[in-house]
Design a protein around this motif. Structure first.
Motif, mmCIF file in Angstrom:
data_model
loop_
_atom_site.group_PDB
_atom_site.id
_atom_site.type_symbol
_atom_site.label_atom_id
_atom_site.label_comp_id
_atom_site.label_asym_id
_atom_site.label_seq_id
_atom_site.Cartn_x
_atom_site.Cartn_y
_atom_site.Cartn_z
ATOM 1 N N TYR A 78 -8.339 -0.332 9.774
ATOM 2 C CA TYR A 78 -7.047 -0.925 10.121
ATOM 3 C C TYR A 78 -6.164 0.169 10.694
ATOM 4 O O TYR A 78 -6.276 1.340 10.337
ATOM 5 C CB TYR A 78 -6.359 -1.517 8.878
ATOM 6 N N GLN A 112 -2.063 1.280 11.393
ATOM 7 C CA GLN A 112 -0.685 1.019 11.002
ATOM 8 C C GLN A 112 0.247 1.857 11.850
ATOM 9 O O GLN A 112 0.220 3.093 11.781
ATOM 10 C CB GLN A 112 -0.464 1.321 9.520
ATOM 11 N N GLU A 131 5.416 -0.821 10.508
ATOM 12 C CA GLU A 131 4.656 -2.050 10.744
ATOM 13 C C GLU A 131 3.644 -2.270 9.632
ATOM 14 O O GLU A 131 3.350 -1.375 8.844
ATOM 15 C CB GLU A 131 3.903 -1.960 12.077
ATOM 16 N N GLY A 132 3.097 -3.493 9.612
ATOM 17 C CA GLY A 132 1.983 -3.769 8.714
ATOM 18 C C GLY A 132 0.684 -3.271 9.313
ATOM 19 O O GLY A 132 0.659 -2.711 10.404
ATOM 20 N N LEU A 133 -0.387 -3.468 8.589
ATOM 21 C CA LEU A 133 -1.695 -3.020 9.060
ATOM 22 C C LEU A 133 -2.298 -4.069 9.993
ATOM 23 O O LEU A 133 -2.173 -5.272 9.766
ATOM 24 C CB LEU A 133 -2.628 -2.788 7.876
#
Lengths: 115, 112
Positions: free
Chosen positions: A35, A37, A41-43
């Motif tokens: 992932y 990031q 921000e989110g992943l």
């Protein structure tokens, strides 16, 4: 039981260089996920791998990014010819089975800075 | 693509207070999860919810899976300084998938 191990924790590269990020899943886990990031921000999902197989790479940019999870050794996320926009934290996660449950175990991340 | 709208974006509270945060989506999710991320670390799973309407507790944490399967909330009771961090909701889309969708996070600050 060691957790998900990522290295390096921090990596600085100049534009045009290559970045290699490594991830060793938890013992007994055969599923690895990467992932990304961005700050604040989110992943965002990038790629899902099992040993020697890429299962889903729909989140990977089409160019310059590649991932592998060989039979022996860690999973590698490789970014060629890095650009400033690649600066982010890259997290690896593992699970003992497919993450349909969402119960992923994350590493501490590799923070890439592109100058 | 599927998105999770998480609110509030940040909260400043006093130690001992309760805090609530929620997550909504226009899409249905099969599973809702709440993760916490400390500075410089990876996310750690706090609670997982698998059934619409499910209410689950883990110590001072309580989370619910909305009946419409499009929302979830997380409550933290009697906050302590170590609750500081960023809380993310995440969902497994309908159909089952390894592609967890994450909210943008809620930054919690607890003043002693």
């Amino acid at each position: 039981n060691a957790g998900v191990m990522q290295n390096p924790r921090h990596l600085v590269r100049r534009r045009g260089q290559e970045a290699r990020l490594r991830c060793s899943p938890m013992k007994g886990h055969s599923h690895v996920y990467w992932y990304r990031q961005l700050p604040e921000e989110g992943l965002k999902f990038m790629v899902y791998l099992q040993k020697e197989n890429i299962i889903d790479e729909s989140g990977m940019p089409k160019e310059r990014f590649s991932a592998e999870f060989p039979k022996e050794g860690p999973s590698i996320l490789r970014i060629q010819q890095v650009v400033r926009g690649d600066s982010a934290a890259y997290f690896c996660a593992s699970s003992p089975r497919e993450a349909g449950t969402g119960e992923l175990f994350f590493g501490e991340g590799s923070r890439l800075t592109v100058l | 693509g599927q998105q999770l709208n998480q609110s509030p974006q940040s909260m400043f509270i006093q130690e001992g207070e309760d805090v609530s945060m929620n997550c909504t989506s226009s899409s249905i999710f099969n599973t809702w999860l709440w993760y916490k991320q400390d500075p410089g670390e990876g996310p750690v799973l706090l609670i997982a919810l698998y059934k619409a309407g499910e209410l689950t507790s883990n110590g001072r944490l309580t989370a619910q899976f909305g009946i419409t399967r499009k929302d979830s909330f997380l409550n933290i009771s009697a906050s302590i300084p170590s609750d500081v961090g960023i809380y993310f909701c995440a969902g497994v889309p309908r159909g089952g998938s390894e592609k967890l969708v994450f909210g943008k996070g809620m930054k919690l600050t607890v003043n002693p």
